[in-house]
Design an enzyme around this catalytic site. Structure first.
Site, PDB file in Angstrom:
ATOM      1  N   ILE A 154       3.230  -3.664  -7.030  1.00  0.00           N
ATOM      2  CA  ILE A 154       4.026  -4.077  -5.864  1.00  0.00           C
ATOM      3  C   ILE A 154       4.437  -5.549  -6.021  1.00  0.00           C
ATOM      4  O   ILE A 154       5.581  -5.915  -5.744  1.00  0.00           O
ATOM      5  CB  ILE A 154       3.242  -3.852  -4.551  1.00  0.00           C
ATOM      6  CG1 ILE A 154       2.938  -2.355  -4.376  1.00  0.00           C
ATOM      7  CG2 ILE A 154       4.019  -4.386  -3.350  1.00  0.00           C
ATOM      8  CD1 ILE A 154       1.995  -2.022  -3.228  1.00  0.00           C
ATOM      9  N   ARG A 174      -5.720 -11.963 -11.189  1.00  0.00           N
ATOM     10  CA  ARG A 174      -7.010 -12.064 -11.880  1.00  0.00           C
ATOM     11  C   ARG A 174      -6.809 -12.325 -13.366  1.00  0.00           C
ATOM     12  O   ARG A 174      -7.473 -13.127 -13.976  1.00  0.00           O
ATOM     13  CB  ARG A 174      -7.805 -10.779 -11.688  1.00  0.00           C
ATOM     14  CG  ARG A 174      -8.897 -10.940 -10.661  1.00  0.00           C
ATOM     15  CD  ARG A 174      -9.737  -9.730 -10.582  1.00  0.00           C
ATOM     16  NE  ARG A 174      -8.882  -8.543 -10.665  1.00  0.00           N
ATOM     17  CZ  ARG A 174      -9.309  -7.307 -10.505  1.00  0.00           C
ATOM     18  NH1 ARG A 174     -10.564  -7.088 -10.254  1.00  0.00           N
ATOM     19  NH2 ARG A 174      -8.495  -6.272 -10.587  1.00  0.00           N
ATOM     20  N   ILE A 233       1.135  -8.782   3.049  1.00  0.00           N
ATOM     21  CA  ILE A 233       1.394  -7.338   3.112  1.00  0.00           C
ATOM     22  C   ILE A 233       0.272  -6.592   2.374  1.00  0.00           C
ATOM     23  O   ILE A 233       0.436  -5.431   2.018  1.00  0.00           O
ATOM     24  CB  ILE A 233       2.766  -6.948   2.497  1.00  0.00           C
ATOM     25  CG1 ILE A 233       2.925  -7.492   1.072  1.00  0.00           C
ATOM     26  CG2 ILE A 233       3.895  -7.405   3.386  1.00  0.00           C
ATOM     27  CD1 ILE A 233       4.095  -6.892   0.310  1.00  0.00           C
ATOM     28  N   ALA A 234      -0.861  -7.283   2.153  1.00  0.00           N
ATOM     29  CA  ALA A 234      -1.925  -6.694   1.331  1.00  0.00           C
ATOM     30  C   ALA A 234      -2.938  -5.946   2.207  1.00  0.00           C
ATOM     31  O   ALA A 234      -2.826  -4.742   2.420  1.00  0.00           O
ATOM     32  CB  ALA A 234      -2.586  -7.769   0.496  1.00  0.00           C
ATOM     33  N   ARG A 235      -3.896  -6.672   2.719  1.00  0.00           N
ATOM     34  CA  ARG A 235      -4.931  -6.085   3.565  1.00  0.00           C
ATOM     35  C   ARG A 235      -5.478  -7.146   4.489  1.00  0.00           C
ATOM     36  O   ARG A 235      -5.537  -8.331   4.116  1.00  0.00           O
ATOM     37  CB  ARG A 235      -6.113  -5.582   2.706  1.00  0.00           C
ATOM     38  CG  ARG A 235      -5.979  -4.177   2.174  1.00  0.00           C
ATOM     39  CD  ARG A 235      -6.092  -3.133   3.283  1.00  0.00           C
ATOM     40  NE  ARG A 235      -5.959  -1.785   2.766  1.00  0.00           N
ATOM     41  CZ  ARG A 235      -4.807  -1.138   2.576  1.00  0.00           C
ATOM     42  NH1 ARG A 235      -3.665  -1.707   2.852  1.00  0.00           N
ATOM     43  NH2 ARG A 235      -4.789   0.100   2.115  1.00  0.00           N
ATOM     44  N   GLU A 264      -8.012  -4.752  12.131  1.00  0.00           N
ATOM     45  CA  GLU A 264      -6.892  -4.020  12.730  1.00  0.00           C
ATOM     46  C   GLU A 264      -7.306  -2.590  13.084  1.00  0.00           C
ATOM     47  O   GLU A 264      -8.169  -2.031  12.422  1.00  0.00           O
ATOM     48  CB  GLU A 264      -5.684  -4.013  11.774  1.00  0.00           C
ATOM     49  CG  GLU A 264      -5.924  -3.246  10.482  1.00  0.00           C
ATOM     50  CD  GLU A 264      -4.726  -3.290   9.545  1.00  0.00           C
ATOM     51  OE1 GLU A 264      -4.236  -4.383   9.219  1.00  0.00           O
ATOM     52  OE2 GLU A 264      -4.311  -2.179   9.134  1.00  0.00           O
ATOM     53  N   HIS A 282       1.104  -2.953  10.294  1.00  0.00           N
ATOM     54  CA  HIS A 282       0.779  -2.281   9.028  1.00  0.00           C
ATOM     55  C   HIS A 282       1.805  -1.190   8.692  1.00  0.00           C
ATOM     56  O   HIS A 282       1.470  -0.001   8.612  1.00  0.00           O
ATOM     57  CB  HIS A 282      -0.642  -1.690   9.085  1.00  0.00           C
ATOM     58  CG  HIS A 282      -1.236  -1.445   7.725  1.00  0.00           C
ATOM     59  ND1 HIS A 282      -2.571  -1.569   7.447  1.00  0.00           N
ATOM     60  CD2 HIS A 282      -0.668  -1.071   6.552  1.00  0.00           C
ATOM     61  CE1 HIS A 282      -2.807  -1.283   6.176  1.00  0.00           C
ATOM     62  NE2 HIS A 282      -1.655  -0.976   5.607  1.00  0.00           N
ATOM     63  N   ILE A 283       3.051  -1.634   8.509  1.00  0.00           N
ATOM     64  CA  ILE A 283       4.138  -0.668   8.271  1.00  0.00           C
ATOM     65  C   ILE A 283       4.876  -0.905   6.956  1.00  0.00           C
ATOM     66  O   ILE A 283       5.980  -0.397   6.765  1.00  0.00           O
ATOM     67  CB  ILE A 283       5.163  -0.673   9.435  1.00  0.00           C
ATOM     68  CG1 ILE A 283       5.728  -2.083   9.672  1.00  0.00           C
ATOM     69  CG2 ILE A 283       4.548  -0.102  10.708  1.00  0.00           C
ATOM     70  CD1 ILE A 283       6.974  -2.115  10.570  1.00  0.00           C
TER      71      ILE A 283
HETATM   72  C1  DGY Z   1      -1.475   1.401   1.324  1.00  0.00           C
HETATM   73  O1  DGY Z   1      -0.955   2.369   0.761  1.00  0.00           O
HETATM   74  O2  DGY Z   1      -2.508   0.885   0.903  1.00  0.00           O
HETATM   75  C2  DGY Z   1      -0.787   0.910   2.549  1.00  0.00           C
HETATM   76  O3  DGY Z   1      -1.284  -0.306   2.964  1.00  0.00           O
HETATM   77  C3  DGY Z   1      -0.907   1.937   3.646  1.00  0.00           C
HETATM   78  O4  DGY Z   1      -2.221   1.934   4.114  1.00  0.00           O
END
Ligand code: DGY
Length: 326
Positions: A154, A174, A233-235, A264, A282-283
């Site tokens: 990504i 890394r 946009i990760a986690r 979340e 989270h979209i």
């Molecule tokens: C993923 O695929 O990891 C997206 O964040 C959807 O959860």
């Protein structure tokens, strides 16, 4: 017939595909708490999970469980140690979401840099009375420096788009990516500290793990330019949200765009008090086509993992393939 559990409402035709092979127990409501998921898994052979936690207790309580398929590329919701200890295969849905997620990363980064949601709120509230030279001035994307933290698939898709905006691309990962990928993306490897000092727009695309927990905290935010933006946009958990709120409040960085949050969907409500943050639920992978592709891939993994369908025994995306050898 083998029994499978589906943890959340998904496309009805994907459930129908599963019903061709399995007895399906499909949960049709809001996300279930972990102990209810564990209870529903107790008599199942497999599971289709949409980001819900599957921990050691659930695995230990499900003696027939063979495959747990995640409809997501990230699988930090799985306790892989428990999966491995009990010979349970985990699968995920990589690749099909790369481009859609990269598109969204750009949308969020640009909305953040150019203050799109903040200015829209102003307009909707009827506050727009006249044009002003300094109304909602943001920072340029064109010709600026993009800093990508996490140069997986990504991250690479995100960096590839920077060429159209004549951006310099620096990245931290890394390990360095192959020289031909660096050349194709015109991307320069940098230490995390160097990247944070130089980038105008930092985008986070690293998978969550114990090592990546709070990749961005107080010390890292202090290195960034006051004009810089940060996009996640990760986690949730990659950023220390409390430290970010503090930095945004003090204008230590200009703005942030966040699609993911610690805890979340129960995110830190102090974000709502700030105008210099763009918030989405989270979209990043949520285009109709991509969500469909993810659901079908998760179904492919479950069907094949449980020894059915055209790829019986050979699921496309095993996370812990060693389990298949046993
Ligand atoms: C993923 O695929 O990891 C997206 O964040 C959807 O959860």
């Amino acid at each position: 017939m083998k029994k499978v559990f589906v943890s959340r409402p998904i496309f009805p035709d994907v459930i129908d595909r599963l019903r061709r092979y399995f007895e399906v127990d499909a949960h049709d409501g809001l996300a279930l708490p972990a102990d209810e998921i564990a209870a529903r898994l107790a008599d199942k052979d497999g599971a289709f999970i949409a980001g819900d936690p599957v921990g050691a207790k659930a695995i230990e309580g499900a003696p027939n469980l063979k495959v747990v398929s995640n409809m997501a590329v990230g699988y930090n919701n799985f306790d892989m140690q428990a999966f491995n200890a009990h010979g349970v295969l985990g699968t995920n849905t990589p690749d099909v979401l790369n481009e859609t997620t990269a598109d969204f990363g750009w949308a969020l980064m640009m909305a953040t840099a150019r203050r799109i949601t903040e200015s829209e709120h102003f307009l909707r509230l009827g506050k727009w009375k006249e044009w002003s030279y300094d109304a909602f001035t943001g920072s340029d994307i064109y010709g600026s420096t993009l800093g990508v933290i996490g140069m997986g698939r990504i991250g690479q898709a995100l960096a590839r788009r920077a060429r159209g905006f004549s951006m310099r691309v620096i990245y931290h990962n890394r390990s360095r990516v192959a020289p031909e990928i660096e050349a194709e993306l015109n991307a320069e490897y940098a230490s995390k500290e160097d990247l944070l000092k130089r980038a105008d727009h930092v985008v986070l695309v690293v998978p969550y793990s114990a090592e990546s927990h709070h990749t961005i905290g107080e010390a890292e935010l202090a290195l960034m330019k006051p004009s810089a933006t940060l996009t996640n946009i990760a986690r949730g958990g990659i950023v220390d949200d409390a430290a970010l709120i503090d930095a945004l409040r003090r204008k230590q960085i200009a703005a942030a765009g966040l699609d993911v949050f610690e805890g979340e969907p129960n995110f830190n409500r102090n974000f709502l008090t700030l105008s210099n943050v763009v918030l989405t639920p989270h979209i990043a992978s949520a285009s109709e086509a991509t969500r469909r592709a993810m659901a079908n891939l998760a179904a492919d993994n479950l069907i094949a993992g449980l020894g059915e369908g055209p790829r019986a025994g050979n699921p496309p995306n095993p996370i812990n393939p060693d389990v298949l050898k046993k």
